[in-house]
Design an enzyme around this catalytic site. Structure first.
Site, short mmCIF file in Angstrom:
data_model
loop_
_atom_site.label_atom_id
_atom_site.label_comp_id
_atom_site.label_asym_id
_atom_site.label_seq_id
_atom_site.Cartn_x
_atom_site.Cartn_y
_atom_site.Cartn_z
N GLY A 150 4.56 -5.75 1.29
CA GLY A 150 5.58 -4.85 0.78
C GLY A 150 6.94 -5.49 1.01
CB ALA A 151 9.75 -6.18 -1.30
NE ARG A 179 2.68 -12.07 -0.48
CZ ARG A 179 2.42 -10.79 -0.82
NH1 ARG A 179 2.67 -9.82 0.03
NH2 ARG A 179 1.92 -10.51 -2.00
CG ASP A 182 7.32 -7.09 -4.72
OD1 ASP A 182 6.73 -6.19 -5.34
OD2 ASP A 182 7.06 -7.39 -3.53
CG ASN A 186 6.24 -3.03 -8.06
OD1 ASN A 186 6.48 -3.31 -6.87
ND2 ASN A 186 5.54 -1.97 -8.39
O1 MRU Z 1 1.50 -7.79 -2.58
P1 MRU Z 1 2.22 -6.67 -1.89
O2 MRU Z 1 1.32 -5.63 -1.34
O3 MRU Z 1 3.21 -7.19 -0.91
O4 MRU Z 1 3.04 -5.98 -3.07
C1 MRU Z 1 3.80 -4.86 -2.78
C2 MRU Z 1 4.46 -4.26 -3.97
O5 MRU Z 1 4.33 -4.73 -5.08
C3 MRU Z 1 5.37 -3.11 -3.70
O6 MRU Z 1 5.38 -2.21 -4.77
C4 MRU Z 1 6.81 -3.63 -3.50
O7 MRU Z 1 6.82 -4.64 -2.55
C5 MRU Z 1 7.74 -2.58 -3.10
S1 MRU Z 1 7.47 -2.02 -1.47
C6 MRU Z 1 8.60 -0.88 -1.02
#
Ligand code: MRU
Length: 341
Positions: free
Chosen positions: A46-47, A85, A233, A243
């Protein structure tokens, strides 16, 4: 409220998001290398949460560093964390913030540098929670009463230091007295929706229904969904939104069916150096995430696989972008620039 990540006794403690919802376990990282591994392996994801982890990783690195070539050591620490990432810009935002602090402290005694870096990382975490609450307050007004909100992936407390962005909007709408329930896309292949979003909304007692990703269109067409709220993201200057993969399909379906499509994200997710979403780097993840589910093979040996972790939703599908500073609407080139001023 779940504790996603904390600084505790000189270490970084995070809930293991690869084990949820069946096991609630915590991982303790004592080195910046362990934090880098945790981000890469999606123990934390999650970002905004990745950003907080990176800040704490740099602080751990400062604790590990000796008085030798401190500049060189800091460079290695930041590079290692930056390589984990590529898509969520919050990672780079947090590393840059820590780097700038270090540069302002160069020449100071190492004990002071360490203390300031550790404090700063904790400030990044505390600010993130406050920012999510502000996003929630701005977004709550947009959520229609007595309706179902569809969300994709997990943009909740687990994806931030706490409270969440998209799920923060839902939490604030509920706190404001609105009657809302949630439809959560399962979010193949990593199942953040099924495993994480459902789990954390259950903790809050917010009624949540799990659907597979390919059901979203059906429920929009049959009038079941009042609005969509997702996280982001990285958001380019023109409002294009990267996203979790599948978000683009949801946005197109929302437009087709006249359902408002909202994006909730902190200012640290804006990347105004990129003119459009075409320039956002998209992470490609391991084939095994697609061919296997929880270690069980579901596709034949030798299956060719594509596994982009994110997609880009063009800004024309985005009804509004909700940040801690307020709600931005098209034309996004203007409204997003005003947000960062
Ligand atoms: O691969 P992830 O689980 O890190 O991806 C997360 C997402 O795409 C979320 O929607 C995004 O990071 C927003 S979190 C507040």
């Amino acid at each position: 409220m779940v504790e996603t990540i904390q600084w505790k006794d000189g270490a970084v403690v995070m809930i293991d998001q690869t084990r949820l919802p069946l096991h609630v376990e915590y991982v303790t990282c004592r080195t910046y290398q362990e934090v880098a591994t945790a981000i890469r392996d999606m123990i934390i994801r999650g970002a905004p949460a990745i950003g907080v982890a990176a800040a704490m990783g740099v602080a751990l690195g400062a604790m590990q560093a000796d008085e030798g070539d401190l500049d060189g050591q800091m460079e290695t620490i930041c590079e290692t964390l930056a390589k984990t990432r590529p898509t969520a810009v919050n990672l780079f935002w947090a590393i840059d913030r820590m780097k700038r602090l270090y540069q302002s402290l160069r020449g100071r005694p190492i004990a002071e540098i360490r203390e300031r870096m550790v404090t700063e990382a904790q400030v990044v975490r505390a600010e993130d929670i406050a920012i999510c609450r502000a996003i929630g307050d701005h977004g709550a007004e947009l959520v229609p009463d007595h309706k179902t909100v569809l969300t994709h992936c997990n943009a909740g407390a687990l994806a931030t230091a706490g409270y969440g962005t998209a799920l923060g909007v839902i939490r604030s709408a509920v706190a404001a007295g609105k009657q809302v329930d949630v439809f959560a896309d399962e979010t193949r292949p990593f199942l953040q929706g099924a495993r994480l979003t459902v789990w954390e909304l259950q903790q809050d007692g917010i009624p949540t229904t799990l659907i597979t990703d390919n059901m979203a269109g059906h429920f929009m067409k049959t009038g079941r969904i009042g609005c969509v709220v997702v996280g982001a993201d990285r958001i380019a200057a023109n409002g294009d939104v990267a996203n979790k993969v599948g978000t683009y399909s949801v946005a197109v379906l929302a437009r087709e069916n006249g359902v408002p499509f909202f994006v909730a994200a902190p200012i640290s997710t804006l990347d105004l150096t990129l003119a459009s979403g075409d320039q956002i780097p998209i992470e490609q993840r391991a084939a095994a995430e697609v061919t296997h589910v929880f270690g069980h093979r579901i596709a034949p040996e030798g299956t060719a696989v594509q596994n982009p972790a994110f997609d880009v939703t063009p800004s024309r599908y985005v009804s509004a972008i909700i940040t801690e500073k307020g709600v931005a609407r098209a034309p996004y080139e203007e409204s997003l620039r005003k947000m960062v001023r």
